[in-house]
Write an enzyme that holds these catalytic residues in place. Structure first.
Site, short mmCIF file in Angstrom:
data_model
loop_
_atom_site.label_atom_id
_atom_site.label_comp_id
_atom_site.label_asym_id
_atom_site.label_seq_id
_atom_site.Cartn_x
_atom_site.Cartn_y
_atom_site.Cartn_z
N ASP A 1 0.88 -1.16 0.00
CA ASP A 1 0.00 0.00 0.00
C ASP A 1 0.93 1.22 0.00
O ASP A 1 2.12 1.10 0.30
CB ASP A 1 -0.86 -0.04 1.27
N ASP B 1 -0.09 5.02 0.99
CA ASP B 1 -0.31 6.01 2.05
C ASP B 1 -0.20 5.35 3.43
O ASP B 1 -0.99 4.46 3.76
CB ASP B 1 -1.70 6.63 1.90
N GLY C 1 -7.38 3.75 3.40
CA GLY C 1 -7.61 2.75 2.35
C GLY C 1 -8.91 2.95 1.58
O GLY C 1 -9.15 2.29 0.58
N VAL C 2 -9.74 3.87 2.04
CA VAL C 2 -11.07 4.06 1.46
C VAL C 2 -11.00 5.13 0.36
O VAL C 2 -10.32 6.15 0.52
CB VAL C 2 -12.06 4.46 2.59
N LYS D 1 -5.74 7.96 -6.27
CA LYS D 1 -5.57 8.36 -7.67
C LYS D 1 -4.30 9.20 -7.82
O LYS D 1 -3.92 9.58 -8.92
CB LYS D 1 -6.78 9.18 -8.13
N ASN D 2 -3.66 9.53 -6.70
CA ASN D 2 -2.44 10.34 -6.72
C ASN D 2 -1.18 9.53 -6.45
O ASN D 2 -0.12 10.10 -6.17
CB ASN D 2 -2.55 11.43 -5.64
N ASP E 1 -1.47 -0.40 6.15
CA ASP E 1 -1.68 0.29 7.42
C ASP E 1 -3.16 0.46 7.74
O ASP E 1 -3.52 0.97 8.79
CB ASP E 1 -1.04 1.69 7.39
C1 BG6 Z 1 -5.86 5.73 0.21
C2 BG6 Z 1 -5.85 6.54 1.48
O1 BG6 Z 1 -4.58 5.25 -0.04
O2 BG6 Z 1 -6.29 6.51 -0.91
C3 BG6 Z 1 -7.21 7.20 1.68
O3 BG6 Z 1 -5.55 5.69 2.57
C4 BG6 Z 1 -7.58 8.00 0.45
O4 BG6 Z 1 -7.13 8.04 2.82
C5 BG6 Z 1 -7.57 7.09 -0.77
O5 BG6 Z 1 -8.88 8.57 0.60
C6 BG6 Z 1 -7.92 7.84 -2.07
O6 BG6 Z 1 -6.95 8.78 -2.33
P1 BG6 Z 1 -7.01 9.92 -3.42
O7 BG6 Z 1 -5.61 10.47 -3.44
O8 BG6 Z 1 -7.40 9.29 -4.71
O9 BG6 Z 1 -8.02 10.92 -2.96
MG MG Z 2 -2.67 3.19 3.57
#
Ligand code: BG6
Ligand code: MG
Length: 217
Positions: free
Chosen positions: A8, A10, A45-46, A116-117, A169
């Site tokens: 994973d 983040d 993770g959401v 997505k980042n 995590d």
């Molecule tokens: C997960 C994070 O990796 O990515 C979440 O744990 C986050 O907190 C999710 O909401 C989506 O991320 P993003 O960057 O596409 O908004």
């Molecule tokens: Mg994570």
């Protein structure tokens, strides 16, 4: 036999979990309510849109779909301000040594993130080249705890779930790994991640051999 590690992003490779939390909290505060770090565990993770729905529920706030999209992209702008400033010293302790060791020993390395980042963050901290494959929130249709993100990673590597260790995590991420038949290593506290085969507080002073031994693979 273990042939790959799926990470994973983040909260496992980089501490961007704190930036997600700060940005969501800023949104909640601007909407007139607050939530705690403990609540935030449920967001890890959401996906972005599932997260905003959970948060609005905590604040008893009802917004139109258009306003939800507007606030979610505002949150993402705040989040990106932080990510764009990231440097390689934000890689979590022990990660780089482990990635180098895995490469040297011939293990495959995948990313399995809901974000997505993800590619941007990996580029910012200059470790994107370690990954044989990257599955992120731009490629999945179902959010953790659905195992889709890890299943796609294993498929790309042409490996079975039981040949892969997932590092997570998030409570939802450990659940996703287990639901898909993967070995799961929780990164954080046993209190939250006790369902995993093994829980580590960090990657410092840990080897792949000792992880494999401890999970009984
Ligand atoms: C997960 C994070 O990796 O990515 C979440 O744990 C986050 O907190 C999710 O909401 C989506 O991320 P993003 O960057 O596409 O908004
Ligand atoms: Mg994570």
């Amino acid at each position: 036999m273990i042939k790959a590690c799926i990470f994973d992003l983040d909260g496992v490779i980089v501490d961007t979990a704190k930036y997600h939390f700060k940005s969501w909290r800023r949104m909640a505060n601007e909407l007139g309510f607050d939530f705690t770090e403990k609540d935030n565990e449920q967001l890890k993770g959401v996906s972005r849109m599932d997260s905003i729905n959970l948060i609005l529920g905590w604040g008893n706030k009802q917004l139109s779909e258009a306003d939800k999209v507007k606030w979610a992209s505002q949150k993402n702008e705040w989040y990106l301000e932080a990510v764009n400033k990231m440097t390689p010293d934000e890689i979590l302790p022990g990660v780089l040594v482990l990635l180098q060791d895995l490469r040297k020993k011939g293990y495959k390395i995948a990313l399995g993130s809901s974000s997505k980042n993800a590619e941007l963050a990996l580029r910012k901290v200059r470790i994107i080249s370690y990954f044989n494959t990257i599955i992120d929130g731009t490629k999945t249709t179902r959010s953790k705890p659905d195992p889709q993100v890890f299943q796609m990673g294993a498929q790309r590597l042409r490996l079975a779930p039981e040949e892969c260790i997932v590092f997570e995590d998030a409570v939802s991420g450990v659940a996703a790994a287990l639901a898909g038949g993967f070995y799961a290593v929780g990164m954080g506290s046993p209190e939250n991640l006790g369902a995993a085969h093994l829980v580590l507080s960090s990657f410092e002073n840990i080897t792949i051999e000792s992880i494999i031994k401890q999970i009984g693979a």
